[in-house]
Design a protein around this motif. Structure first.
Motif, PDB file in Angstrom:
ATOM      1  N   LEU A 155       0.891  -1.393   0.187  1.00 31.65           N
ATOM      2  CA  LEU A 155       0.162  -0.247  -0.001  1.00 31.65           C
ATOM      3  C   LEU A 155       0.994   1.313  -0.124  1.00 31.65           C
ATOM      4  O   LEU A 155       1.225   1.567   1.186  1.00 31.65           O
ATOM      5  N   GLU A 207       2.151   4.973  -0.009  1.00 35.32           N
ATOM      6  CA  GLU A 207       1.590   6.103   0.330  1.00 35.32           C
ATOM      7  C   GLU A 207       0.195   6.031   1.233  1.00 35.32           C
ATOM      8  O   GLU A 207      -0.673   6.751   1.122  1.00 35.32           O
ATOM      9  N   PHE A 208       0.377   4.751   2.096  1.00 33.59           N
ATOM     10  CA  PHE A 208      -1.065   4.471   2.669  1.00 33.59           C
ATOM     11  C   PHE A 208      -1.156   5.597   3.874  1.00 33.59           C
ATOM     12  O   PHE A 208      -2.067   6.081   4.284  1.00 33.59           O
ATOM     13  N   VAL A 224      -3.269   1.687  12.436  1.00 30.48           N
ATOM     14  CA  VAL A 224      -2.697   1.080  10.987  1.00 30.48           C
ATOM     15  C   VAL A 224      -3.220  -0.384  10.991  1.00 30.48           C
ATOM     16  O   VAL A 224      -3.494  -0.799  10.042  1.00 30.48           O
ATOM     17  N   ARG A 273      -6.685  -1.018  10.544  1.00 32.04           N
ATOM     18  CA  ARG A 273      -7.208  -0.726   8.978  1.00 32.04           C
ATOM     19  C   ARG A 273      -6.881  -1.573   8.069  1.00 32.04           C
ATOM     20  O   ARG A 273      -7.565  -1.929   7.150  1.00 32.04           O
ATOM     21  N   VAL A 274      -5.544  -2.265   8.111  1.00 27.36           N
ATOM     22  CA  VAL A 274      -5.341  -3.294   7.036  1.00 27.36           C
ATOM     23  C   VAL A 274      -5.086  -4.571   7.222  1.00 27.36           C
ATOM     24  O   VAL A 274      -5.111  -5.559   6.621  1.00 27.36           O
ATOM     25  N   ASP A 314       4.670   4.308   3.398  1.00 25.40           N
ATOM     26  CA  ASP A 314       4.137   2.842   2.775  1.00 25.40           C
ATOM     27  C   ASP A 314       4.020   1.926   3.797  1.00 25.40           C
ATOM     28  O   ASP A 314       4.674   1.923   4.698  1.00 25.40           O
TER      29      ASP A 314
END
Ligand code: MD3
Ligand code: FE
Length: 197
Positions: A4, A6-7, A83, A86-87, A154
């Motif tokens: 991902l 520029e997450f 983070v 979210r992922v 990133d």
């Protein structure tokens, strides 16, 4: 693997950095050494979370306290847990957040991450500061590898087959980011160590 780019925007990166400065004030960076040979790593490390990864003459392991201060690791800040939430698509919180700091000529040789009990949980990596040349191979040593640049903000999610892939950092490109005033690179890896259930 999921990449991902520029997450995290600049303000999210700056919030993580502020939280990281507080944590590293309590749990200073240490220089791990290779098991057996005691050769120092070029990367300096610290941890946040209930468990932290350390390496010394005796071996690699996860432990609940800082290797020099012997105090518990600071908690993982909300800015970083967010983070993972979210992922990761994983129903349990991470136990460990390893902080890798790359100054000047620091690099990390090809290795697998297999000190965890739980390989089902993903590993989530956050890059901050100068861009790194990351190398990713297969699950056996000596196979073909691919290179990827990891820039500030990133995020990489290692899951499934990629969780046990060989990987390393060939070098960091000095002067490629303005996030850290004195340059260098920080990588955060969020992990589950023990099996949840
Ligand atoms: C692929 N860190 O801490 S992050 C490590 O940039 C580590 O500091 C590197 O390798 C760094 O163990 C690479 C990307 C990464 C993290 C964990 C992985 C790639 C991975 C686990 C399995 C496969
Ligand atoms: Fe690794």
């Amino acid at each position: 693997m999921r990449y991902l780019p520029e997450f995290l925007d600049r303000s999210a990166q700056e919030q993580i950095l502020r939280d990281l400065r507080e944590a590293v004030a309590r749990a200073p960076l240490f220089t791990p050494v290779m098991p057996g040979t005691a050769k120092p790593f070029s990367v300096r490390m610290s941890n946040m979370g209930v468990l932290g990864w350390v390496s010394d003459k005796a071996g690699y392991r996860y432990q609940a306290s800082h290797p020099e201060l012997l105090t518990p690791w600071p908690g993982i800040p909300e800015s970083i847990l967010a983070v993972w939430n979210r992922v990761s698509n994983y129903p349990h919180a991470p136990e460990a957040c390893l902080v890798n700091f790359y100054g000047g000529e620091a690099k990390m040789g090809l290795h697998q991450d297999r000190d965890e009990e739980d390989f089902e949980a993903p590993v989530v990596s956050i890059s901050l500061g100068d861009t790194a040349l990351f190398r990713l191979g297969g699950t056996t040593r000596g196979g073909k590898t691919q290179s990827l640049k990891l820039a500030s903000g990133d995020v990489l999610i290692l899951e499934g087959q990629s969780r046990l892939a060989f990987h390393g950092i060939d070098r960091v490109i000095g002067g490629s980011s303005t996030l850290l005033k004195d340059g260098g690179r920080i990588n955060l890896t969020l992990r589950r160590v023990t099996k949840s259930l």
